[in-house]
Design a protein around this motif. Structure first.
Motif, PDB file in Angstrom:
ATOM      1  N   HIS A 228      58.060  32.785  35.327  1.00  0.00           N
ATOM      2  CA  HIS A 228      57.369  32.738  34.039  1.00  0.00           C
ATOM      3  C   HIS A 228      56.228  33.743  33.972  1.00  0.00           C
ATOM      4  O   HIS A 228      55.578  33.871  32.934  1.00  0.00           O
ATOM      5  N   GLY A 229      55.962  34.410  35.090  1.00  0.00           N
ATOM      6  CA  GLY A 229      54.956  35.460  35.085  1.00  0.00           C
ATOM      7  C   GLY A 229      53.551  34.915  34.960  1.00  0.00           C
ATOM      8  O   GLY A 229      53.241  33.807  35.416  1.00  0.00           O
ATOM      9  N   GLY A 230      52.667  35.696  34.327  1.00  0.00           N
ATOM     10  CA  GLY A 230      51.257  35.320  34.211  1.00  0.00           C
ATOM     11  C   GLY A 230      51.052  33.996  33.523  1.00  0.00           C
ATOM     12  O   GLY A 230      50.217  33.183  33.942  1.00  0.00           O
ATOM     13  N   ILE A 231      51.835  33.705  32.484  1.00  0.00           N
ATOM     14  CA  ILE A 231      51.654  32.439  31.761  1.00  0.00           C
ATOM     15  C   ILE A 231      52.039  31.253  32.632  1.00  0.00           C
ATOM     16  O   ILE A 231      51.496  30.156  32.505  1.00  0.00           O
ATOM     17  N   GLY A 232      52.959  31.469  33.553  1.00  0.00           N
ATOM     18  CA  GLY A 232      53.381  30.380  34.435  1.00  0.00           C
ATOM     19  C   GLY A 232      52.310  29.951  35.412  1.00  0.00           C
ATOM     20  O   GLY A 232      52.358  28.829  35.923  1.00  0.00           O
ATOM     21  N   PHE A 233      51.356  30.826  35.677  1.00  0.00           N
ATOM     22  CA  PHE A 233      50.307  30.495  36.631  1.00  0.00           C
ATOM     23  C   PHE A 233      49.158  29.724  35.995  1.00  0.00           C
ATOM     24  O   PHE A 233      48.262  29.275  36.700  1.00  0.00           O
ATOM     25  N   THR A 234      49.156  29.587  34.672  1.00  0.00           N
ATOM     26  CA  THR A 234      48.122  28.774  34.034  1.00  0.00           C
ATOM     27  C   THR A 234      48.412  27.302  34.291  1.00  0.00           C
ATOM     28  O   THR A 234      49.550  26.844  34.175  1.00  0.00           O
ATOM     29  N   TRP A 235      47.367  26.554  34.673  1.00  0.00           N
ATOM     30  CA  TRP A 235      47.525  25.160  35.092  1.00  0.00           C
ATOM     31  C   TRP A 235      48.113  24.294  33.987  1.00  0.00           C
ATOM     32  O   TRP A 235      48.745  23.274  34.250  1.00  0.00           O
ATOM     33  N   GLU A 236      47.881  24.673  32.727  1.00  0.00           N
ATOM     34  CA  GLU A 236      48.330  23.851  31.601  1.00  0.00           C
ATOM     35  C   GLU A 236      49.795  24.085  31.250  1.00  0.00           C
ATOM     36  O   GLU A 236      50.351  23.376  30.406  1.00  0.00           O
ATOM     37  N   HIS A 237      50.446  25.088  31.836  1.00  0.00           N
ATOM     38  CA  HIS A 237      51.826  25.386  31.466  1.00  0.00           C
ATOM     39  C   HIS A 237      52.755  24.257  31.905  1.00  0.00           C
ATOM     40  O   HIS A 237      52.541  23.608  32.935  1.00  0.00           O
ATOM     41  N   ASP A 238      53.821  24.066  31.136  1.00  0.00           N
ATOM     42  CA  ASP A 238      54.751  22.960  31.404  1.00  0.00           C
ATOM     43  C   ASP A 238      55.421  23.082  32.769  1.00  0.00           C
ATOM     44  O   ASP A 238      55.813  22.063  33.363  1.00  0.00           O
ATOM     45  N   ALA A 239      55.550  24.301  33.298  1.00  0.00           N
ATOM     46  CA  ALA A 239      56.191  24.476  34.598  1.00  0.00           C
ATOM     47  C   ALA A 239      55.435  23.744  35.696  1.00  0.00           C
ATOM     48  O   ALA A 239      56.024  23.323  36.693  1.00  0.00           O
ATOM     49  N   HIS A 240      54.123  23.557  35.496  1.00  0.00           N
ATOM     50  CA  HIS A 240      53.336  22.885  36.531  1.00  0.00           C
ATOM     51  C   HIS A 240      53.621  21.384  36.583  1.00  0.00           C
ATOM     52  O   HIS A 240      53.317  20.738  37.588  1.00  0.00           O
TER      53      HIS A 240
END
Length: 405
Positions: free
Chosen positions: A354-366
């Motif tokens: 997911h790239g940079g957005i995937g590393f944000t804690w709030e992203h659904d991938a987390h």
């Protein structure tokens, strides 16, 4: 072995996926876990009334659906896809088998119908971070040190003056323990010389019971600290005689029941983890099809295709193992190890792809990453699951040791 699903199983999975698809998206999950109960009570009641989800593996004579634990495991694959926060695991996979195996006729008649209907939820309280040991997933549960071993610590039980039992101690990581209406507490009694592990029933309104919800990495797996201060409790099962042989028999029965419950729960958890891993992969594939870089979707790059292909193999292999364990729970430990590893790898790669957005804690991938990490902390780690399975199968037993046995 007939690996094909029945029409009833396919219909159950389809209906459950449809309901959860409408009511259990990432935003709904995040909202539900922040409620006092830690889950959507209205959705829980709908799943109980419309599908009989809590009572899938409960016999019809007790108001259940009368299916097998394999059906519960298949249903949990769908709840894993949605990361459904609910008391299903604690109630249906842990508490119900123990009440069924150990309860008296009166206890089964009084508790199982309410548990199957979803009106009563339950949790298994094991002292310390020892749930996987108590269920004999990562080690032998017979020594009993995991529950205090008759010494200070853990939870201790002694007969009350007017009959019944009194519990003292603390359990720090009780799955859904903050909201459960009924607690099944593993405790030691008999002191050091005649120490034995028994299970006790504690109601939510029992005097001396204190519960507090803990901050956890995965909010969809809420945990509680349970403190017992001279708390009245009811022994699960018939009271043993005073002689040592009866004590040992009761102790062995409880530990055997915990181990059998652990095998079934491992199969259920494996299917749940596979569902989560499969959904994390599906969401990642959808993203790389849409995200463009250098004028083309990033999913068209060969390196990305190779990574996704590797994840697909991990998930499919784990799914095969989980389905086999649902049919033969004796393989539950190995299937759970493979499923947890597949979920951890898939969730980690989902964040990367997911790239940079995937590393944000709030992203659904987390959400999937947290589930993978929390489940391995609760029921693993993976290398201990595999090591215990190898030990039980005698994989590393020398010829001399085999002869001695």
């Amino acid at each position: 072995m007939d690996a094909a699903f029945t029409a009833e199983q396919d219909e159950m999975r389809r209906t459950l996926r449809e309901i959860l698809g409408k009511r259990c998206g990432p935003d709904e999950v995040k909202a539900a876990v922040r409620t006092a109960a830690g889950h959507d009570r209205e959705l829980w009641q709908r799943l109980a009334q419309q599908l009989g989800l809590p009572g899938i593996a409960v016999a019809e004579e007790y108001g259940g659906v009368g299916c097998t634990p394999a059906d519960l495991a298949l249903a949990c694959e769908e709840t894993g896809r949605a990361l459904l926060p609910s008391p299903l695991l604690a109630t249906a996979a842990l508490a119900v088998p123990l009440v069924t195996a150990l309860g008296t006729a009166a206890q089964r008649s009084g508790l199982l119908p309410a548990l199957a209907a979803g009106g009563l939820t339950a949790a298994l309280a094991v002292p310390g971070p020892a749930l996987s040991t108590a269920l004999a997933l990562t080690g032998d549960n017979t020594p009993g040190e995991w529950a205090g071993g008759g010494r200070a610590g853990g939870v201790q039980a002694r007969p009350g003056e007017g009959g019944g039992w009194r519990l003292y101690g603390e359990a720090a990581q009780v799955l859904d323990g903050h909201s459960a209406s009924l607690l099944l507490v593993a405790a030691h009694t008999g002191g050091f010389a005649r120490s034995r592990t028994l299970l006790f029933l504690v109601r939510e309104d029992a005097p001396g019971l204190a519960r507090s919800r803990q901050a956890t990495l995965d909010e969809t797996r809420p945990q509680a600290r349970v403190q017992l201060r001279d708390t009245p409790a009811e022994l699960l099962g018939a009271d043993a005689d005073a002689d040592a042989d009866a004590d040992n028999a009761a102790d062995g029965t409880v530990l055997d029941a915990l181990a059998a419950t652990g095998r079934t729960a491992a199969a259920v958890l494996a299917c749940e983890a596979v569902g989560a891993a499969g959904q994390a992969l599906a969401r990642t594939v959808e993203y790389v099809r849409q995200r463009e870089q250098f004028g083309r979707p990033i999913g068209s790059f060969q390196a990305v295709k190779h990574r996704l292909a590797d994840l697909y193999v991990h998930v499919q292999a784990a799914r095969s193992a989980a389905y086999y364990a649902a049919w033969d729970p004796r393989q539950g430990g190995l299937a759970l190890a493979q499923a947890l590893e597949a979920l951890r790898i898939t969730a980690g790669e989902a964040i990367q792809l997911h790239g940079g957005i995937g590393f944000t804690w709030e992203h659904d991938a987390h959400l999937y990453f947290k589930r993978a990490a929390a489940d391995e902390l609760l029921f693993g780690p993976v290398h201990r699951l595999r090591a215990h399975a190898a030990h039980r199968s005698g994989l590393f037993t020398t010829p001399q040791e085999k002869v001695a046995v």
